[in-house]
Motif scaffolding. Structure first.
Motif, PDB file in Angstrom:
ATOM      1  N   ASP A 163      41.578  37.371  36.831  1.00 14.20           N
ATOM      2  CA  ASP A 163      41.867  37.077  35.423  1.00 14.20           C
ATOM      3  C   ASP A 163      42.590  38.246  34.748  1.00 14.20           C
ATOM      4  O   ASP A 163      42.589  38.368  33.522  1.00 14.20           O
ATOM      5  CB  ASP A 163      40.578  36.739  34.673  1.00 14.20           C
ATOM      6  CG  ASP A 163      39.636  37.929  34.541  1.00 14.20           C
ATOM      7  OD1 ASP A 163      39.846  38.949  35.246  1.00 14.20           O
ATOM      8  OD2 ASP A 163      38.686  37.853  33.743  1.00 14.20           O
ATOM      9  N   GLU A 164      43.233  39.097  35.525  1.00 20.70           N
ATOM     10  CA  GLU A 164      43.969  40.242  34.994  1.00 20.70           C
ATOM     11  C   GLU A 164      45.246  39.772  34.280  1.00 20.70           C
ATOM     12  O   GLU A 164      45.728  38.663  34.527  1.00 20.70           O
ATOM     13  CB  GLU A 164      44.322  41.190  36.150  1.00 20.70           C
ATOM     14  CG  GLU A 164      43.084  41.743  36.862  1.00 20.70           C
ATOM     15  CD  GLU A 164      43.420  42.325  38.225  1.00 20.70           C
ATOM     16  OE1 GLU A 164      42.936  43.427  38.532  1.00 20.70           O
ATOM     17  OE2 GLU A 164      44.167  41.687  38.988  1.00 20.70           O
ATOM     18  N   PRO A 165      45.810  40.604  33.402  1.00 18.18           N
ATOM     19  CA  PRO A 165      47.056  40.219  32.718  1.00 18.18           C
ATOM     20  C   PRO A 165      48.167  39.832  33.694  1.00 18.18           C
ATOM     21  O   PRO A 165      48.942  38.915  33.415  1.00 18.18           O
ATOM     22  CB  PRO A 165      47.412  41.492  31.931  1.00 18.18           C
ATOM     23  CG  PRO A 165      46.099  42.166  31.691  1.00 18.18           C
ATOM     24  CD  PRO A 165      45.278  41.898  32.917  1.00 18.18           C
ATOM     25  N   GLU A 166      48.252  40.529  34.808  1.00 21.38           N
ATOM     26  CA  GLU A 166      49.165  40.135  35.878  1.00 21.38           C
ATOM     27  C   GLU A 166      48.300  39.773  37.081  1.00 21.38           C
ATOM     28  O   GLU A 166      47.909  40.640  37.874  1.00 21.38           O
ATOM     29  CB  GLU A 166      50.131  41.277  36.215  1.00 21.38           C
ATOM     30  CG  GLU A 166      51.071  41.603  35.069  1.00 21.38           C
ATOM     31  CD  GLU A 166      52.102  42.647  35.461  1.00 21.38           C
ATOM     32  OE1 GLU A 166      52.126  43.065  36.640  1.00 21.38           O
ATOM     33  OE2 GLU A 166      52.881  43.049  34.574  1.00 21.38           O
ATOM     34  N   PRO A 167      47.972  38.491  37.225  1.00 21.68           N
ATOM     35  CA  PRO A 167      46.977  38.081  38.226  1.00 21.68           C
ATOM     36  C   PRO A 167      47.385  38.440  39.651  1.00 21.68           C
ATOM     37  O   PRO A 167      48.554  38.352  40.024  1.00 21.68           O
ATOM     38  CB  PRO A 167      46.920  36.555  38.053  1.00 21.68           C
ATOM     39  CG  PRO A 167      47.461  36.294  36.698  1.00 21.68           C
ATOM     40  CD  PRO A 167      48.487  37.356  36.459  1.00 21.68           C
ATOM     41  N   ARG A 168      46.391  38.870  40.409  1.00 20.56           N
ATOM     42  CA  ARG A 168      46.548  38.977  41.854  1.00 20.56           C
ATOM     43  C   ARG A 168      45.929  37.731  42.484  1.00 20.56           C
ATOM     44  O   ARG A 168      45.044  37.093  41.900  1.00 20.56           O
ATOM     45  CB  ARG A 168      45.861  40.231  42.380  1.00 20.56           C
ATOM     46  CG  ARG A 168      46.529  41.535  41.976  1.00 20.56           C
ATOM     47  CD  ARG A 168      45.687  42.724  42.436  1.00 20.56           C
ATOM     48  NE  ARG A 168      44.448  42.819  41.696  1.00 20.56           N
ATOM     49  CZ  ARG A 168      43.355  43.467  42.122  1.00 20.56           C
ATOM     50  NH1 ARG A 168      43.363  44.043  43.316  1.00 20.56           N
ATOM     51  NH2 ARG A 168      42.269  43.515  41.383  1.00 20.56           N
ATOM     52  N   VAL A 169      46.421  37.402  43.656  1.00 17.23           N
ATOM     53  CA  VAL A 169      45.985  36.192  44.338  1.00 17.23           C
ATOM     54  C   VAL A 169      45.601  36.555  45.768  1.00 17.23           C
ATOM     55  O   VAL A 169      46.201  37.457  46.365  1.00 17.23           O
ATOM     56  CB  VAL A 169      47.107  35.130  44.365  1.00 17.23           C
ATOM     57  CG1 VAL A 169      46.659  33.869  45.082  1.00 17.23           C
ATOM     58  CG2 VAL A 169      47.565  34.800  42.957  1.00 17.23           C
ATOM     59  N   GLY A 170      44.619  35.844  46.303  1.00 15.53           N
ATOM     60  CA  GLY A 170      44.317  36.091  47.702  1.00 15.53           C
ATOM     61  C   GLY A 170      42.952  35.623  48.116  1.00 15.53           C
ATOM     62  O   GLY A 170      42.374  34.705  47.528  1.00 15.53           O
ATOM     63  N   GLN A 171      42.433  36.277  49.144  1.00 16.23           N
ATOM     64  CA  GLN A 171      41.214  35.852  49.823  1.00 16.23           C
ATOM     65  C   GLN A 171      39.995  36.609  49.303  1.00 16.23           C
ATOM     66  O   GLN A 171      40.014  37.833  49.183  1.00 16.23           O
ATOM     67  CB  GLN A 171      41.352  36.090  51.325  1.00 16.23           C
ATOM     68  CG  GLN A 171      42.490  35.320  51.965  1.00 16.23           C
ATOM     69  CD  GLN A 171      42.751  35.790  53.378  1.00 16.23           C
ATOM     70  OE1 GLN A 171      42.476  36.930  53.731  1.00 16.23           O
ATOM     71  NE2 GLN A 171      43.308  34.912  54.196  1.00 16.23           N
ATOM     72  N   VAL A 172      38.951  35.833  49.039  1.00 18.09           N
ATOM     73  CA  VAL A 172      37.655  36.385  48.661  1.00 18.09           C
ATOM     74  C   VAL A 172      36.650  35.893  49.686  1.00 18.09           C
ATOM     75  O   VAL A 172      36.552  34.686  49.944  1.00 18.09           O
ATOM     76  CB  VAL A 172      37.240  35.918  47.259  1.00 18.09           C
ATOM     77  CG1 VAL A 172      35.883  36.494  46.879  1.00 18.09           C
ATOM     78  CG2 VAL A 172      38.293  36.300  46.234  1.00 18.09           C
ATOM     79  N   LEU A 173      35.922  36.800  50.308  1.00 13.54           N
ATOM     80  CA  LEU A 173      34.924  36.431  51.306  1.00 13.54           C
ATOM     81  C   LEU A 173      33.606  36.114  50.610  1.00 13.54           C
ATOM     82  O   LEU A 173      33.047  36.962  49.919  1.00 13.54           O
ATOM     83  CB  LEU A 173      34.723  37.570  52.309  1.00 13.54           C
ATOM     84  CG  LEU A 173      33.664  37.311  53.380  1.00 13.54           C
ATOM     85  CD1 LEU A 173      34.082  36.180  54.307  1.00 13.54           C
ATOM     86  CD2 LEU A 173      33.374  38.585  54.167  1.00 13.54           C
ATOM     87  N   VAL A 174      33.121  34.889  50.808  1.00 12.24           N
ATOM     88  CA  VAL A 174      31.898  34.454  50.129  1.00 12.24           C
ATOM     89  C   VAL A 174      30.877  34.000  51.167  1.00 12.24           C
ATOM     90  O   VAL A 174      31.191  33.177  52.047  1.00 12.24           O
ATOM     91  CB  VAL A 174      32.180  33.305  49.145  1.00 12.24           C
ATOM     92  CG1 VAL A 174      30.898  32.890  48.430  1.00 12.24           C
ATOM     93  CG2 VAL A 174      33.242  33.715  48.139  1.00 12.24           C
ATOM     94  N   ASP A 175      29.674  34.533  51.047  1.00 10.56           N
ATOM     95  CA  ASP A 175      28.545  34.025  51.814  1.00 10.56           C
ATOM     96  C   ASP A 175      28.102  32.732  51.137  1.00 10.56           C
ATOM     97  O   ASP A 175      27.594  32.744  50.007  1.00 10.56           O
ATOM     98  CB  ASP A 175      27.413  35.069  51.806  1.00 10.56           C
ATOM     99  CG  ASP A 175      26.211  34.638  52.635  1.00 10.56           C
ATOM    100  OD1 ASP A 175      26.083  33.434  52.942  1.00 10.56           O
ATOM    101  OD2 ASP A 175      25.391  35.511  52.979  1.00 10.56           O
ATOM    102  N   LEU A 176      28.288  31.616  51.811  1.00 13.27           N
ATOM    103  CA  LEU A 176      28.062  30.315  51.183  1.00 13.27           C
ATOM    104  C   LEU A 176      26.587  29.970  51.037  1.00 13.27           C
ATOM    105  O   LEU A 176      26.260  28.904  50.504  1.00 13.27           O
ATOM    106  CB  LEU A 176      28.790  29.229  51.972  1.00 13.27           C
ATOM    107  CG  LEU A 176      30.316  29.408  52.044  1.00 13.27           C
ATOM    108  CD1 LEU A 176      30.944  28.296  52.869  1.00 13.27           C
ATOM    109  CD2 LEU A 176      30.941  29.451  50.660  1.00 13.27           C
ATOM    110  N   THR A 177      25.706  30.863  51.496  1.00 13.83           N
ATOM    111  CA  THR A 177      24.268  30.639  51.306  1.00 13.83           C
ATOM    112  C   THR A 177      23.741  31.331  50.053  1.00 13.83           C
ATOM    113  O   THR A 177      22.560  31.183  49.732  1.00 13.83           O
ATOM    114  CB  THR A 177      23.468  31.153  52.526  1.00 13.83           C
ATOM    115  OG1 THR A 177      23.600  32.584  52.613  1.00 13.83           O
ATOM    116  CG2 THR A 177      23.977  30.526  53.819  1.00 13.83           C
TER     117      THR A 177
END
Length: 386
Positions: A175-189
């Motif tokens: 949600d930065e003024p100039e958004p970065r995009v990419g992969q977020v590693l999430v533990d789905l549990t």
């Protein structure tokens, strides 16, 4: 991804074929229920196949593209839904093996849980509004910072393997003024992650491709594994794109070959009273099988050519995308030919041909879709004159 040949995985071709035969015995029940075939996945775990594309230095088998294609194509003859879940796991670990930006702690956690527990991973990318990211646009799934800690909010549809996954690499924007995009590693549990059982498709029903919802999920800093300016994602690693394309092509080719094998058995066993001999003796059906085998022979040649050229480092992405298009359309056409030739038995849910047809049609929705593959190849031909 390692495109060069590497030693065969721990399982021999015969063992993979036996595993696929077990999957085939279970496939109809899972197709009807729409549940993921967890006993198939247990078989894959017990066979030691989940480490296929994990680097040898990390305790895996260091398998490359040829090994992915062999395993996925073989398992798909038994149950393509299991093969798809496993194939996506392979491709994600191939990404991790090459990733320069991933924090070491996150990398080790994913690899060690895969090898020790058989933990599965997949990319979660598609959204209700965005569609597939391959067509551009910023994801609505957002990373915000609350008291200095990153949090994730959003939802991902068509999340293959959902309820069987431990990890998701989630395509998100900051949600930065100039958004970065990419992969977020999430533990789905972890808390804040839930699954809406939204997958109710005509084909590939047992992939469990439900909607994953992220509600204010608190993330460790190591979860932000690869965030870049949007334009930096335009030049994706070609070997990884090729891996996805050929995995999908081999999977649906496997479905078509399962349909062919069933058809041959049916034609030998079906003895109409008026004929007094098997349908397999009729020139009409002999010609039909010749036509089907011609289509699948083209597929085999295209896949082998793609693998050979990938191993030499000389296979442009637009040609790989065309190969996926041709292989999957040939697979669909070969199943359609058998279905049309035998009439009502082919559409009966008591026979697997009906299921194979519903499954093989799903090839068209996998990236790259036909319009993208054909338009890109056409532009390059017109621009280069070749």
């Amino acid at each position: 991804m390692n495109a060069t040949p590497s030693p065969a995985p721990a399982q021999s071709k015969a063992a993979l074929t036996d595993m696929a035969a077990r999957f085939a015995q279970r496939a109809a029940a899972y197709d009807r229920s729409g549940e993921i075939a967890t006993d198939n996945l247990d078989d894959v775990r017990e066979a030691g196949l989940l480490g296929l594309t994990i680097a040898r230095a990390d305790g895996g088998q260091g398998g490359g593209l040829r090994q992915i294609v062999e395993v996925i194509g073989t398992l798909a003859k038994g149950d393509p839904t299991t093969a798809l879940i496993v194939g996506m796991h392979y491709l994600q670990h191939a990404v991790i093996a090459k990733a320069a930006n991933w924090p070491q702690a996150a990398r080790r956690q994913v690899i060690e849980t895969a090898l020790r527990e058989g933990a599965l991973i997949n990319a979660l990318r598609v959204e209700p509004e965005l569609g597939t990211p391959s067509r551009g646009g910023l994801p609505g799934t957002r990373i915000t910072w609350v008291d200095g800690k990153p949090r994730l909010n959003g939802r991902k549809i068509y999340s293959t393997g959902s309820t069987a996954l431990r990890w998701g690499t989630v395509w998100a924007a900051t949600d930065e003024p100039e958004p970065r995009v990419g992969q977020v590693l999430v533990d789905l549990t972890q808390p804040g992650v839930s699954i809406e059982r939204s997958w109710n498709q005509m084909g590939m029903r047992a992939t469990g491709s439900h909607t994953v919802v992220f509600d204010n999920v608190e993330l460790p800093d190591t979860a932000l594994v690869d965030l870049r300016a949007p334009e930096e994602w335009h030049n994706r690693d070609g070997s990884l794109v090729l891996g996805h394309v050929l995995a999908i092509a081999s999977l649906y080719d496997g479905v078509a070959r399962a349909a062919r094998d069933w058809l041959i058995t049916f034609l030998h066993e079906r003895v109409p009273t008026a004929l007094g001999k098997p349908l397999a003796t009729l020139p009409r059906f002999q010609t039909l099988l010749g036509e089907i085998d011609a289509l699948l022979m083209v597929n085999e040649s295209l896949i082998e050519t793609a693998l050979t050229r990938a191993e030499s480092g000389n296979y442009p992405a637009h040609e790989a995308n065309l190969a996926k298009h041709v292989v999957t359309e040939n697979a669909i056409r070969s199943v359609e030919l058998g279905l049309a030739a035998i009439g009502n038995p082919g559409l009966s849910q008591d026979n697997p041909l009906e299921r194979h047809y519903r499954n093989v049609l799903c090839a068209r929705i996998h990236t790259p879709q036909a319009d993208v593959a054909l338009a890109a190849a056409g532009r390059i031909a017109l621009d280069t004159g070749r």
